[in-house]
Motif scaffolding. Structure first.
Motif, PDB file in Angstrom:
ATOM      1  N   GLN A  94      12.400 -11.733  -0.342  1.00 11.21           N
ATOM      2  CA  GLN A  94      11.690 -10.483  -0.529  1.00 11.21           C
ATOM      3  C   GLN A  94      11.514  -9.803   0.827  1.00 11.21           C
ATOM      4  OE1 GLN A  94       7.635 -10.641  -1.995  1.00 11.21           O
ATOM      5  NE2 GLN A  94       7.886  -8.700  -3.087  1.00 11.21           N
ATOM      6  N   HIS A  95      11.814  -8.517   0.874  1.00 17.88           N
ATOM      7  CA  HIS A  95      11.770  -7.770   2.126  1.00 17.88           C
ATOM      8  C   HIS A  95      10.338  -7.737   2.655  1.00 17.88           C
ATOM      9  CE1 HIS A  95      12.430  -4.599   5.049  1.00 17.88           C
ATOM     10  NE2 HIS A  95      13.725  -4.607   4.777  1.00 17.88           N
ATOM     11  N   ALA A  96      10.195  -7.853   3.977  1.00 20.72           N
ATOM     12  CA  ALA A  96       8.872  -7.852   4.592  1.00 20.72           C
ATOM     13  C   ALA A  96       8.081  -6.601   4.234  1.00 20.72           C
ATOM     14  CB  ALA A  96       9.012  -7.963   6.113  1.00 20.72           C
ATOM     15  N   VAL A  97       8.737  -5.441   4.221  1.00 20.88           N
ATOM     16  CA  VAL A  97       8.032  -4.195   3.891  1.00 20.88           C
ATOM     17  C   VAL A  97       7.487  -4.254   2.474  1.00 20.88           C
ATOM     18  CG1 VAL A  97       8.334  -1.727   3.449  1.00 20.88           C
ATOM     19  CG2 VAL A  97       9.217  -2.726   5.563  1.00 20.88           C
ATOM     20  N   ALA A  98       8.275  -4.746   1.538  1.00 26.27           N
ATOM     21  CA  ALA A  98       7.802  -4.841   0.151  1.00 26.27           C
ATOM     22  C   ALA A  98       6.612  -5.795   0.055  1.00 26.27           C
ATOM     23  CB  ALA A  98       8.936  -5.305  -0.757  1.00 26.27           C
ATOM     24  N   ARG A  99       6.704  -6.933   0.714  1.00 26.96           N
ATOM     25  CA  ARG A  99       5.596  -7.886   0.681  1.00 26.96           C
ATOM     26  C   ARG A  99       4.306  -7.259   1.227  1.00 26.96           C
ATOM     27  NH1 ARG A  99       6.579 -13.561   3.414  1.00 26.96           N
ATOM     28  NH2 ARG A  99       4.351 -13.653   2.875  1.00 26.96           N
ATOM     29  N   ILE A 100       4.423  -6.573   2.342  1.00 26.09           N
ATOM     30  CA  ILE A 100       3.240  -6.024   3.008  1.00 26.09           C
ATOM     31  C   ILE A 100       2.667  -4.850   2.225  1.00 26.09           C
ATOM     32  CG2 ILE A 100       2.470  -4.818   5.086  1.00 26.09           C
ATOM     33  CD1 ILE A 100       4.577  -6.620   6.589  1.00 26.09           C
ATOM     34  N   TYR A 101       3.515  -3.947   1.773  1.00 22.87           N
ATOM     35  CA  TYR A 101       3.016  -2.777   1.050  1.00 22.87           C
ATOM     36  C   TYR A 101       2.441  -3.163  -0.316  1.00 22.87           C
ATOM     37  CZ  TYR A 101       4.529   0.733   4.416  1.00 22.87           C
ATOM     38  OH  TYR A 101       4.651   1.522   5.541  1.00 22.87           O
ATOM     39  N   ASN A 102       3.047  -4.167  -0.951  1.00 21.38           N
ATOM     40  CA  ASN A 102       2.479  -4.660  -2.208  1.00 21.38           C
ATOM     41  C   ASN A 102       1.108  -5.294  -1.969  1.00 21.38           C
ATOM     42  OD1 ASN A 102       4.831  -3.880  -3.489  1.00 21.38           O
ATOM     43  ND2 ASN A 102       5.667  -5.950  -3.677  1.00 21.38           N
ATOM     44  N   TYR A 103       1.001  -6.079  -0.919  1.00 23.91           N
ATOM     45  CA  TYR A 103      -0.257  -6.739  -0.586  1.00 23.91           C
ATOM     46  C   TYR A 103      -1.369  -5.720  -0.324  1.00 23.91           C
ATOM     47  CZ  TYR A 103      -3.524  -9.789   1.984  1.00 23.91           C
ATOM     48  OH  TYR A 103      -4.628 -10.478   2.424  1.00 23.91           O
ATOM     49  N   MET A 104      -1.012  -4.651   0.367  1.00 23.19           N
ATOM     50  CA  MET A 104      -2.001  -3.628   0.701  1.00 23.19           C
ATOM     51  C   MET A 104      -2.371  -2.755  -0.493  1.00 23.19           C
ATOM     52  SD  MET A 104      -0.756  -2.447   4.528  1.00 23.19           S
ATOM     53  CE  MET A 104      -2.107  -1.274   4.702  1.00 23.19           C
ATOM     54  N   GLY A 105      -1.547  -2.785  -1.525  1.00 22.74           N
ATOM     55  CA  GLY A 105      -1.859  -2.036  -2.734  1.00 22.74           C
ATOM     56  C   GLY A 105      -1.617  -0.543  -2.627  1.00 22.74           C
ATOM     57  N   TYR A 106      -0.502  -0.162  -1.989  1.00 18.64           N
ATOM     58  CA  TYR A 106      -0.140   1.257  -1.960  1.00 18.64           C
ATOM     59  C   TYR A 106       0.067   1.761  -3.397  1.00 18.64           C
ATOM     60  CZ  TYR A 106       0.440   1.751   3.085  1.00 18.64           C
ATOM     61  OH  TYR A 106       0.204   1.838   4.444  1.00 18.64           O
ATOM     62  N   ASP A 107      -0.342   2.993  -3.644  1.00 16.58           N
ATOM     63  CA  ASP A 107      -0.192   3.577  -4.976  1.00 16.58           C
ATOM     64  C   ASP A 107       1.151   4.272  -5.160  1.00 16.58           C
ATOM     65  OD1 ASP A 107      -2.834   3.153  -6.390  1.00 16.58           O
ATOM     66  OD2 ASP A 107      -3.504   3.980  -4.475  1.00 16.58           O
ATOM     67  N   ALA A 108       1.734   4.774  -4.071  1.00 15.36           N
ATOM     68  CA  ALA A 108       3.072   5.372  -4.094  1.00 15.36           C
ATOM     69  C   ALA A 108       3.549   5.494  -2.657  1.00 15.36           C
ATOM     70  CB  ALA A 108       3.064   6.737  -4.775  1.00 15.36           C
ATOM     71  N   VAL A 109       4.860   5.433  -2.464  1.00 11.28           N
ATOM     72  CA  VAL A 109       5.438   5.597  -1.135  1.00 11.28           C
ATOM     73  C   VAL A 109       6.565   6.613  -1.203  1.00 11.28           C
ATOM     74  CG1 VAL A 109       4.815   3.289  -0.330  1.00 11.28           C
ATOM     75  CG2 VAL A 109       7.018   3.640  -1.454  1.00 11.28           C
ATOM     76  N   GLY A 110       6.762   7.320  -0.091  1.00 15.15           N
ATOM     77  CA  GLY A 110       7.823   8.313  -0.002  1.00 15.15           C
ATOM     78  C   GLY A 110       9.058   7.754   0.677  1.00 15.15           C
ATOM     79  N   PHE A 111      10.077   8.587   0.778  1.00 17.24           N
ATOM     80  CA  PHE A 111      11.398   8.221   1.289  1.00 17.24           C
ATOM     81  C   PHE A 111      11.652   9.021   2.556  1.00 17.24           C
ATOM     82  CE2 PHE A 111      16.222   8.454   0.425  1.00 17.24           C
ATOM     83  CZ  PHE A 111      16.447   7.177   0.906  1.00 17.24           C
ATOM     84  N   GLY A 112      11.865   8.319   3.693  1.00 16.91           N
ATOM     85  CA  GLY A 112      12.092   8.987   4.964  1.00 16.91           C
ATOM     86  C   GLY A 112      13.533   8.884   5.417  1.00 16.91           C
ATOM     87  N   ASN A 113      13.912   9.719   6.376  1.00 17.04           N
ATOM     88  CA  ASN A 113      15.296   9.719   6.844  1.00 17.04           C
ATOM     89  C   ASN A 113      15.698   8.387   7.463  1.00 17.04           C
ATOM     90  OD1 ASN A 113      13.374  11.140   8.795  1.00 17.04           O
ATOM     91  ND2 ASN A 113      15.022  10.575  10.197  1.00 17.04           N
TER      92      ASN A 113
END
Length: 573
Positions: A94-113
């Motif tokens: 599992q990607h580190a970003v997914a693990r961390i953002y899931n843990y923090m409970g983000y409600d939505a994330v955007g897409f950057g360049n």
């Protein structure tokens, strides 16, 4: 009887709209790998990271149950070795970003360049399956179907209210990244896309609040653009002004930290937040809603920026991800060679530089090209003498650029570097004149990653000449003849090859078709990987000035360099 019971149950469980409500919106942007409380590049604890942000998020969730929303506008897939590791090395966990953002409970994330840079395997096939929250972007369009590649918007519910969040990305991806990274995507103009989706959202969802989650900056006048420029790199404010319906717009991309407001075409005020970069700030909006007679809500929105360094890194967060820190640290401490003396990136701001020439040597080695072009990517980094590890590579080369080989005539090569030095250097007539081209505010007009130098040819740059007339190419580096009419192979990073900095579209006047006709080869790996292979093969690197170029008159150049180098740390940041 059963129907009556079901109807009664439906009535008793239905959530009525509140007469008034208070919401707390928190968001981050352009985190660029500052996810963990450890700076892998510098081998030290990070001053701030999402661990600090999480302390504040926890505090606010405890103080405001069912009122807090948490968002991010993108650019989280580049910036630290930890992100690189899970993008390209460990592609199964599992990607580190997914693990961390899931843990923090983000409600939505955007897409950057920069989230495009790892390629479709990461941002299309891996991360969407790993995120617990919607990844939204309405104007990244599937070429085959004409429909959004991601969810265009998300619906969040708090306090019995329905909040719609529309995601948009800066549409200028083609100017920075090769088509190979976004082969199946087209990017729509932000204003036109929003004009299409806001009526759809209102009709389908009838939301009580509409938020823009935009990966685009606030200054829409950059590069001579204006409010009506289509495909504006910084289209966020034009959307807020020209597309009625938004109550609050969250920005990213430009790394600025600011709060403001605009008035849209219908006379309504739209609040705007821009939360900087690298988790240094948390954007906050306190939203109060009062129900009107017609069932809609009046809104009072107060925005501010919270410095995350005021909050200690959350201990539970740190403990939860200690395995990632250990794994990445083992990876990046691997030695790959030896450096016989220290090299300093800051020298590259002012002229020939051993740090820059190491990159040139590696690019020429990897491609066997005649000429190499390179930017000043690490002006504040120093690589110490001794063992070179993978850690050092992230200071030697900061970005996940690919390596292109282009066919250029001698005249193209001259025009390319003329363009670069026109934007980089001022015209000097006395020792007190500035060497670096600066604006009225005293700051350099060109970021260092849009500086340039060439290797493989011998040339001089005369800083007393006007822009466009400074470069004289003497020969190839081996002393053989250089011809303006002859074709040469040129190694160049994918950012500049794709139009970044304007070298290709402005300096050479090439369009996309011309670029394609002049592309000899593109590499499957990033430039950093080839630098690593070069160092491993050589074993011992003795830094050197290649001797390809010089700046004249020497006395003016030295005076300008000596005077400005002392203030460089202030002016270039």
């Amino acid at each position: 009887m059963l129907a009556s019971v079901l109807a009664l149950a439906s009535c008793t469980t239905k959530v009525e709209k509140p007469e008034s409500a208070d919401l707390v919106l928190l968001y981050t942007t352009d985190v660029h790998g500052a996810c963990l409380p450890y700076d892998f590049k510098q081998d030290q604890l990070a001053e701030v990271s999402l661990a600090n942000v999480y302390s504040y998020v926890k505090q606010e969730r405890q103080a405001n149950p069912d009122k807090v929303m948490l968002f991010d506008t993108g650019d989280f897939l580049q910036g630290q070795p930890s992100i690189y590791y899970y993008n390209f090395v460990d592609t199964t966990s599992q990607h580190a970003v997914a693990r961390i953002y899931n843990y923090m409970g983000y409600d939505a994330v955007g897409f950057g360049n920069h989230d495009v840079e790892p390629g479709e395997d990461v941002y299309l096939r891996r991360l969407p399956k790993m995120f617990d929250m919607p990844w939204i972007c309405a104007n990244a369009i599937k070429s085959e179907t004409g429909t959004p590649m991601f969810d265009p918007y998300a619906i969040i519910e708090r306090q019995g209210l329905k909040i719609a969040v529309l995601g948009l990305i800066t549409p200028n991806i083609h100017s920075w990244l090769p088509k190979t990274l976004w082969a199946d995507i087209e990017f729509e103009d932000m204003v036109e896309c929003a004009q299409k989706w806001i009526p759809i959202i209102n009709e389908r969802e009838q939301p009580d609040l509409i938020i823009g989650l935009f990966h685009a900056g606030h200054d829409y006048t950059v590069n001579g653009n204006n409010l009506d420029t289509r495909f504006n790199e910084n289209g966020a404010i034009p959307v807020a002004i020209k597309v009625p319906g938004f109550d609050l717009v969250l920005l990213g991309h430009d790394h600025d930290a600011m709060t403001t407001e605009v008035v849209n075409v219908e006379g309504d005020t739209v609040k705007v937040l821009d939360a900087g970069t690298a988790a240094r700030y948390i954007g906050r909006a306190d939203i109060h809603l009062e129900r009107q007679a017609d069932g809609t809500y009046s809104k009072t929105i107060e925005t501010r920026l919270i410095e995350s360094k005021q909050y200690e890194a959350d201990p539970e967060f740190c403990n939860h991800f200690v395995d990632i820190v250990k794994t990445v640290e083992e990876y990046i401490k691997e030695p790959i060679g030896t450096l016989t003396e220290s090299i300093y990136g800051i020298d590259g701001l002012y002229g020939p530089c051993k740090f820059s020439d190491l990159i040139h040597d590696a690019q020429l080695w990897a491609t066997n090209a005649d000429v190499s072009m390179s930017s000043v990517l690490s002006p504040y980094d120093m690589i110490p003498a001794g063992k070179i590890t993978l850690r050092h590579l992230f200071s030697i080369y900061k970005f996940e650029n690919e390596l292109f080989t282009l066919r250029m005539t001698g005249a193209d090569i001259k025009n390319f570097i003329e363009y670069g030095f026109s934007n980089q250097f001022a015209t000097m007539h006395s020792p007190n004149d500035p060497l670096i081209k600066r604006g009225k505010d005293g700051k350099p007009v060109t970021p260092s990653f849009n500086y340039t130098s060439a290797a493989g040819i011998r040339y001089v740059v005369d800083i007393t000449k006007p822009a466009g007339e400074r470069v004289k190419i003497l020969s190839m580096s081996d002393g053989s003849r250089f011809s303006m009419d002859k074709d040469y192979s040129v190694a160049i990073n994918s950012y500049q090859a794709s139009g970044g900095g304007g070298f290709i579209p402005v300096g050479l006047g090439w369009d996309a078709k011309t670029l394609e006709e002049h592309t000899i080869d593109t590499t499957p790996l990033d430039v950093r990987s080839y630098i690593a292979s070069y160092i491993k093969e050589k074993g011992v690197i003795t830094p050197r000035l290649r001797g390809d170029w010089e700046i004249i008159p020497t006395d003016l150049w030295k005076a300008g360099k000596e005077r400005e180098i002392a203030s460089a740390n202030r002016s270039f940041r």
